[in-house]
Scaffold this motif. Structure first.
Motif, PDB file in Angstrom:
ATOM      1  N   PRO A  48      50.125  30.709  51.296  1.00  0.00           N
ATOM      2  CA  PRO A  48      49.101  30.184  52.195  1.00  0.00           C
ATOM      3  C   PRO A  48      47.706  30.797  52.045  1.00  0.00           C
ATOM      4  CG  PRO A  48      50.586  31.630  53.390  1.00  0.00           C
ATOM      5  CD  PRO A  48      51.124  31.500  51.996  1.00  0.00           C
ATOM      6  N   LYS A  49      47.569  31.872  51.278  1.00  0.00           N
ATOM      7  CA  LYS A  49      46.261  32.511  51.131  1.00  0.00           C
ATOM      8  C   LYS A  49      45.341  31.667  50.255  1.00  0.00           C
ATOM      9  CE  LYS A  49      48.140  37.105  51.816  1.00  0.00           C
ATOM     10  NZ  LYS A  49      48.303  38.446  51.294  1.00  0.00           N
ATOM     11  N   ASP A  50      44.030  31.836  50.428  1.00  0.00           N
ATOM     12  CA  ASP A  50      43.052  31.074  49.647  1.00  0.00           C
ATOM     13  C   ASP A  50      42.760  31.689  48.286  1.00  0.00           C
ATOM     14  OD1 ASP A  50      42.684  29.097  51.575  1.00  0.00           O
ATOM     15  OD2 ASP A  50      41.159  30.273  52.618  1.00  0.00           O
ATOM     16  N   LEU A  51      42.971  33.005  48.160  1.00  0.00           N
ATOM     17  CA  LEU A  51      42.673  33.700  46.907  1.00  0.00           C
ATOM     18  C   LEU A  51      43.906  34.422  46.387  1.00  0.00           C
ATOM     19  CD1 LEU A  51      39.245  35.318  47.887  1.00  0.00           C
ATOM     20  CD2 LEU A  51      39.596  33.250  46.523  1.00  0.00           C
ATOM     21  N   TYR A  52      44.048  34.427  45.061  1.00  0.00           N
ATOM     22  CA  TYR A  52      45.121  35.197  44.445  1.00  0.00           C
ATOM     23  C   TYR A  52      44.757  36.676  44.459  1.00  0.00           C
ATOM     24  CZ  TYR A  52      47.228  31.012  42.303  1.00  0.00           C
ATOM     25  OH  TYR A  52      47.849  29.824  42.081  1.00  0.00           O
ATOM     26  N   PRO A  53      45.751  37.562  44.460  1.00  0.00           N
ATOM     27  CA  PRO A  53      45.474  38.996  44.275  1.00  0.00           C
ATOM     28  C   PRO A  53      45.211  39.258  42.788  1.00  0.00           C
ATOM     29  CG  PRO A  53      47.828  38.631  44.425  1.00  0.00           C
ATOM     30  CD  PRO A  53      47.169  37.288  44.660  1.00  0.00           C
ATOM     31  N   ASN A  54      44.898  40.504  42.426  1.00  0.00           N
ATOM     32  CA  ASN A  54      44.759  40.854  41.015  1.00  0.00           C
ATOM     33  C   ASN A  54      46.028  40.456  40.276  1.00  0.00           C
ATOM     34  OD1 ASN A  54      42.285  42.017  41.432  1.00  0.00           O
ATOM     35  ND2 ASN A  54      43.071  44.087  41.552  1.00  0.00           N
ATOM     36  N   PHE A  55      45.873  39.945  39.050  1.00  0.00           N
ATOM     37  CA  PHE A  55      47.050  39.597  38.248  1.00  0.00           C
ATOM     38  C   PHE A  55      46.708  39.695  36.772  1.00  0.00           C
ATOM     39  CE2 PHE A  55      44.822  35.585  38.920  1.00  0.00           C
ATOM     40  CZ  PHE A  55      44.865  34.973  37.668  1.00  0.00           C
ATOM     41  N   PRO A  56      47.729  39.972  35.938  1.00  0.00           N
ATOM     42  CA  PRO A  56      47.504  40.026  34.498  1.00  0.00           C
ATOM     43  C   PRO A  56      47.513  38.613  33.911  1.00  0.00           C
ATOM     44  CG  PRO A  56      49.781  40.552  34.949  1.00  0.00           C
ATOM     45  CD  PRO A  56      49.103  40.325  36.288  1.00  0.00           C
ATOM     46  N   GLU A  75      53.568  32.269  35.953  1.00  0.00           N
ATOM     47  CA  GLU A  75      54.249  33.569  35.928  1.00  0.00           C
ATOM     48  C   GLU A  75      53.263  34.728  36.006  1.00  0.00           C
ATOM     49  OE1 GLU A  75      52.932  34.280  31.840  1.00  0.00           O
ATOM     50  OE2 GLU A  75      53.325  32.455  32.945  1.00  0.00           O
ATOM     51  N   ASP A  76      52.042  34.559  35.487  1.00  0.00           N
ATOM     52  CA  ASP A  76      51.082  35.663  35.538  1.00  0.00           C
ATOM     53  C   ASP A  76      50.622  35.927  36.969  1.00  0.00           C
ATOM     54  OD1 ASP A  76      49.620  33.269  35.667  1.00  0.00           O
ATOM     55  OD2 ASP A  76      48.185  33.848  34.115  1.00  0.00           O
ATOM     56  N   VAL A  77      50.299  34.857  37.671  1.00  0.00           N
ATOM     57  CA  VAL A  77      49.901  34.978  39.077  1.00  0.00           C
ATOM     58  C   VAL A  77      51.060  35.544  39.895  1.00  0.00           C
ATOM     59  CG1 VAL A  77      49.312  33.630  41.122  1.00  0.00           C
ATOM     60  CG2 VAL A  77      48.142  33.187  38.968  1.00  0.00           C
ATOM     61  N   SER A  78      52.290  35.125  39.541  1.00  0.00           N
ATOM     62  CA  SER A  78      53.473  35.611  40.260  1.00  0.00           C
ATOM     63  C   SER A  78      53.570  37.128  40.205  1.00  0.00           C
ATOM     64  CB  SER A  78      54.744  34.997  39.669  1.00  0.00           C
ATOM     65  OG  SER A  78      54.732  33.603  39.815  1.00  0.00           O
ATOM     66  N   ILE A  79      53.325  37.719  39.033  1.00  0.00           N
ATOM     67  CA  ILE A  79      53.378  39.176  38.910  1.00  0.00           C
ATOM     68  C   ILE A  79      52.384  39.813  39.869  1.00  0.00           C
ATOM     69  CG2 ILE A  79      52.966  41.142  37.348  1.00  0.00           C
ATOM     70  CD1 ILE A  79      55.586  39.617  36.785  1.00  0.00           C
TER      71      ILE A  79
END
Length: 198
Positions: free
Chosen positions: A141-149, A178-182
């Protein structure tokens, strides 16, 4: 599903005939949409198969690594962490032995969670509804992704983060990318404030 089972069986038979373990068939359907699941299952498999491994590398099948340089890079992180108490911080060199502009502090590369890769430098807006990269609002539900590789660059994580993902693989949502998932898994972990991105 039946066609995939036939393919997996044939690959397994070929692997057995050759007498090696070059191909690992995970308990899942190997499709692009299941890439996040594949990463989670891979960490689970690798942790069981290699119980003393401290680092786990994920690359795409169109990439290659230079094992000696990678090993030297990771050894640099481990070796320099031993000096952290004396110096307060140390420089992590990139794969080519060049000093980066920013110093990274890794006090304990085994027990402190570490993600190595091309880390997305600023928060990225979550695309909605796109079949390749859009998350469902009920899943994230967040608008921005966290840091991700960034996935196309591959990533390396240490044992602590790999264990968290493997142990919680059934509860962690299989996000589209998968990158955002990490990055999401790391941000949701109980040690999210300790993570070092290199």
């Amino acid at each position: 599903r039946k066609e995939e089972e036939t393919i997996n069986r044939r690959i397994g038979e070929e692997n057995s005939k050759l007498g090696n373990d070059d191909v690992v068939i995970l308990p899942m359907s190997d499709t692009y949409k299941n890439l996040t699941l594949k990463v989670k299952e891979s960490y689970h498999y690798l942790l069981e198969k290699y119980p003393t491994a401290n680092w786990f590398v994920k690359i795409d099948d169109d990439q290659f690594i230079w094992p000696e340089k990678l090993n030297k890079f990771l050894s640099n992180i481990v070796e320099n962490s031993k000096n952290i108490a004396e110096k307060g911080q140390f420089t992590v060199y990139d794969f080519n032995g060049k000093m980066p502009k920013k110093r990274m502090i890794v006090s304990d590369p085994i027990n402190q969670p570490v993600i190595v890769g091309w880390i997305w430098p600023k928060p990225k807006r979550v695309p909605r509804g796109h079949p390749k990269s859009g998350e469902k609002i009920e899943d994230y539900p967040k608008d921005l992704y966290p840091n991700f590789p960034v996935g196309s660059a591959g990533h390396i994580i240490n044992r602590k983060l790999a264990q968290y993902i493997a142990e919680n693989r059934h509860e962690l949502i299989n996000y589209v990318a998968e990158d955002v998932s990490i990055g999401i898994y790391a941000s949701q972990s109980p040690f999210s404030d300790e993570i070092v991105y290199v």
